[in-house]
Design a protein around this motif. Structure first.
Motif, mmCIF file in Angstrom:
data_model
loop_
_atom_site.group_PDB
_atom_site.id
_atom_site.type_symbol
_atom_site.label_atom_id
_atom_site.label_comp_id
_atom_site.label_asym_id
_atom_site.label_seq_id
_atom_site.Cartn_x
_atom_site.Cartn_y
_atom_site.Cartn_z
ATOM 1 N N LEU A 49 19.714 78.778 27.804
ATOM 2 C CA LEU A 49 18.118 79.224 27.490
ATOM 3 C C LEU A 49 18.127 80.691 26.297
ATOM 4 O O LEU A 49 17.720 80.030 25.246
ATOM 5 C CB LEU A 49 16.732 79.579 28.737
ATOM 6 C CG LEU A 49 17.117 78.191 29.268
ATOM 7 C CD1 LEU A 49 16.051 78.922 30.364
ATOM 8 C CD2 LEU A 49 15.374 77.360 28.233
ATOM 9 N N VAL A 50 19.305 80.734 27.088
ATOM 10 C CA VAL A 50 19.440 82.511 25.762
ATOM 11 C C VAL A 50 20.108 81.481 24.421
ATOM 12 O O VAL A 50 20.026 81.744 23.407
ATOM 13 C CB VAL A 50 20.374 83.565 26.163
ATOM 14 C CG1 VAL A 50 20.326 84.162 25.399
ATOM 15 C CG2 VAL A 50 19.489 83.999 27.410
ATOM 16 N N GLN A 51 20.857 80.774 24.617
ATOM 17 C CA GLN A 51 22.076 80.327 24.066
ATOM 18 C C GLN A 51 21.063 79.357 22.970
ATOM 19 O O GLN A 51 20.906 79.623 21.612
ATOM 20 C CB GLN A 51 22.773 79.305 24.023
ATOM 21 C CG GLN A 51 23.336 78.418 22.695
ATOM 22 C CD GLN A 51 24.632 79.635 22.743
ATOM 23 O OE1 GLN A 51 24.974 80.999 23.019
ATOM 24 N NE2 GLN A 51 24.852 79.514 21.172
ATOM 25 N N VAL A 52 20.139 78.484 23.263
ATOM 26 C CA VAL A 52 19.065 78.305 22.415
ATOM 27 C C VAL A 52 18.231 78.947 21.902
ATOM 28 O O VAL A 52 17.999 78.667 20.546
ATOM 29 C CB VAL A 52 18.179 77.139 23.850
ATOM 30 C CG1 VAL A 52 16.909 76.544 22.902
ATOM 31 C CG2 VAL A 52 18.870 76.257 24.587
ATOM 32 N N ALA A 53 17.619 79.876 22.185
ATOM 33 C CA ALA A 53 16.802 81.117 21.546
ATOM 34 C C ALA A 53 17.817 81.434 20.435
ATOM 35 O O ALA A 53 16.564 82.183 19.351
ATOM 36 C CB ALA A 53 16.224 82.353 23.017
ATOM 37 N N VAL A 54 18.607 81.436 20.793
ATOM 38 C CA VAL A 54 19.595 82.212 19.228
ATOM 39 C C VAL A 54 19.757 81.023 18.173
ATOM 40 O O VAL A 54 20.712 81.811 16.959
ATOM 41 C CB VAL A 54 20.214 83.232 19.979
ATOM 42 C CG1 VAL A 54 20.099 84.515 20.494
ATOM 43 C CG2 VAL A 54 21.805 82.304 19.842
ATOM 44 N N SER A 55 20.238 80.203 18.873
ATOM 45 C CA SER A 55 21.081 78.881 17.886
ATOM 46 C C SER A 55 20.346 77.660 17.634
ATOM 47 O O SER A 55 20.644 76.848 16.708
ATOM 48 C CB SER A 55 22.228 78.686 18.570
ATOM 49 O OG SER A 55 22.690 77.927 19.237
ATOM 50 N N ASP A 56 19.362 77.314 18.669
ATOM 51 C CA ASP A 56 18.661 75.785 17.621
ATOM 52 C C ASP A 56 17.827 76.264 16.332
ATOM 53 O O ASP A 56 17.946 77.156 15.848
ATOM 54 C CB ASP A 56 17.449 75.558 18.823
ATOM 55 C CG ASP A 56 17.128 74.574 19.067
ATOM 56 O OD1 ASP A 56 17.462 73.970 19.754
ATOM 57 O OD2 ASP A 56 15.943 73.989 17.550
ATOM 58 N N SER A 57 18.187 74.724 16.127
ATOM 59 C CA SER A 57 18.041 74.966 14.797
ATOM 60 C C SER A 57 16.311 74.706 14.175
ATOM 61 O O SER A 57 16.602 74.938 13.203
ATOM 62 C CB SER A 57 18.822 73.520 14.091
ATOM 63 O OG SER A 57 18.187 72.505 14.785
ATOM 64 N N SER A 58 15.794 74.545 15.112
ATOM 65 C CA SER A 58 14.074 74.505 15.278
ATOM 66 C C SER A 58 13.434 76.224 15.240
ATOM 67 O O SER A 58 13.914 76.544 16.597
ATOM 68 C CB SER A 58 14.177 73.557 16.041
ATOM 69 O OG SER A 58 11.760 73.704 15.851
ATOM 70 N N ALA A 59 12.861 76.539 14.258
ATOM 71 C CA ALA A 59 12.640 77.873 14.416
ATOM 72 C C ALA A 59 11.709 78.115 15.333
ATOM 73 O O ALA A 59 11.522 78.674 16.284
ATOM 74 C CB ALA A 59 11.979 78.325 13.661
ATOM 75 N N VAL A 60 10.446 76.907 15.379
ATOM 76 C CA VAL A 60 9.176 76.572 17.235
ATOM 77 C C VAL A 60 10.344 76.738 17.998
ATOM 78 O O VAL A 60 9.182 77.427 19.526
ATOM 79 C CB VAL A 60 8.839 75.198 17.094
ATOM 80 C CG1 VAL A 60 7.770 74.741 17.855
ATOM 81 C CG2 VAL A 60 8.281 75.597 15.664
ATOM 82 N N VAL A 61 11.371 76.119 18.763
ATOM 83 C CA VAL A 61 12.471 76.414 19.717
ATOM 84 C C VAL A 61 12.774 77.328 20.009
ATOM 85 O O VAL A 61 12.899 77.996 21.295
ATOM 86 C CB VAL A 61 13.244 75.085 20.122
ATOM 87 C CG1 VAL A 61 14.405 74.990 20.969
ATOM 88 C CG2 VAL A 61 12.878 73.290 19.349
ATOM 89 N N ARG A 62 12.628 77.768 18.750
ATOM 90 C CA ARG A 62 13.668 79.380 19.324
ATOM 91 C C ARG A 62 12.525 80.417 19.537
ATOM 92 O O ARG A 62 12.217 80.801 20.488
ATOM 93 C CB ARG A 62 14.240 79.905 18.485
ATOM 94 C CG ARG A 62 15.615 79.547 17.467
ATOM 95 C CD ARG A 62 16.196 80.084 16.405
ATOM 96 N NE ARG A 62 15.711 79.939 15.622
ATOM 97 C CZ ARG A 62 15.625 79.110 14.208
ATOM 98 N NH1 ARG A 62 16.166 77.932 14.620
ATOM 99 N NH2 ARG A 62 14.987 80.194 13.216
ATOM 100 N N LEU A 63 11.190 80.317 19.073
ATOM 101 C CA LEU A 63 9.976 80.950 18.954
ATOM 102 C C LEU A 63 9.893 81.002 20.637
ATOM 103 O O LEU A 63 9.193 81.744 21.699
ATOM 104 C CB LEU A 63 9.207 81.070 18.622
ATOM 105 C CG LEU A 63 7.571 82.341 18.595
ATOM 106 C CD1 LEU A 63 8.151 83.179 18.813
ATOM 107 C CD2 LEU A 63 6.930 81.449 17.389
ATOM 108 N N CYS A 64 9.752 79.640 21.596
ATOM 109 C CA CYS A 64 9.174 79.206 22.583
ATOM 110 C C CYS A 64 9.873 79.469 23.159
ATOM 111 O O CYS A 64 9.681 80.137 24.385
ATOM 112 C CB CYS A 64 9.059 77.354 22.535
ATOM 113 S SG CYS A 64 7.418 76.952 21.577
ATOM 114 N N VAL A 65 11.470 79.500 23.485
ATOM 115 C CA VAL A 65 12.083 79.873 24.341
ATOM 116 C C VAL A 65 12.100 81.515 24.801
ATOM 117 O O VAL A 65 11.911 82.076 25.915
ATOM 118 C CB VAL A 65 13.816 79.738 24.056
ATOM 119 C CG1 VAL A 65 14.255 80.208 24.953
ATOM 120 C CG2 VAL A 65 13.580 78.066 24.218
#
Length: 143
Positions: A49-65
């Motif tokens: 989850l932390v990896q997704v929060a800092v590196s997902d390509s979608s800003a919406v996904v990062r913010l939601c996490v």
């Protein structure tokens, strides 16, 4: 794990939010350490989850996490191996994610201030300098 790496941003967002809601249920008492096999599972999922929060390509996904990592996770997130990744949130391209990351790190200072406060101090100094100099950082009018 495969859903957190799915090509669709909506699937990644839904998977991340589901993990945040179910990993540590609301009524679970906060424990500073999780032992045994369940602790390994919680840690592995939280790292994802932390990896997704800092590196997902979608800003919406990062913010939601980042928003999904609420106070239930504070004792776990305050560990140095998570903090190193969470500091990247302060450099996010979107203001909302950067602000959510700042709130998250601010909340964690009550648990582990030694590694967090110097980074927040430097971040504040950088923001003040940027405002004083009127430096264009490429972020446009968003701030």
């Amino acid at each position: 794990s495969s859903y957190l790496n799915h090509p669709s941003a909506e699937v990644r967002r839904a998977a991340s939010l589901t993990c945040c809601m179910l990993l540590i249920p609301q009524e679970t008492p906060v424990r500073p350490t999780w032992g045994g096999y369940s602790g390994l599972i919680v840690e592995e999922i939280l790292q994802g989850l932390v990896q997704v929060a800092v590196s997902d390509s979608s800003a919406v996904v990062r913010l939601c996490v980042v928003r999904g990592l609420d106070s239930r996770y504070d004792t776990l997130l305050a560990q140095s191996h998570h903090l190193d990744k969470l500091f990247i949130l302060l450099q996010d391209e979107t203001l909302a994610t950067k602000a959510a990351g700042l709130r998250l790190l601010g909340r964690l200072t009550s648990i582990n201030p030694a590694p967090i406060l110097p980074v927040l101090r430097q971040f504040l100094a950088d923001v003040v300098m940027e405002l004083q100099c009127g430096t264009d950082t490429g972020r446009g009018r968003e701030e």
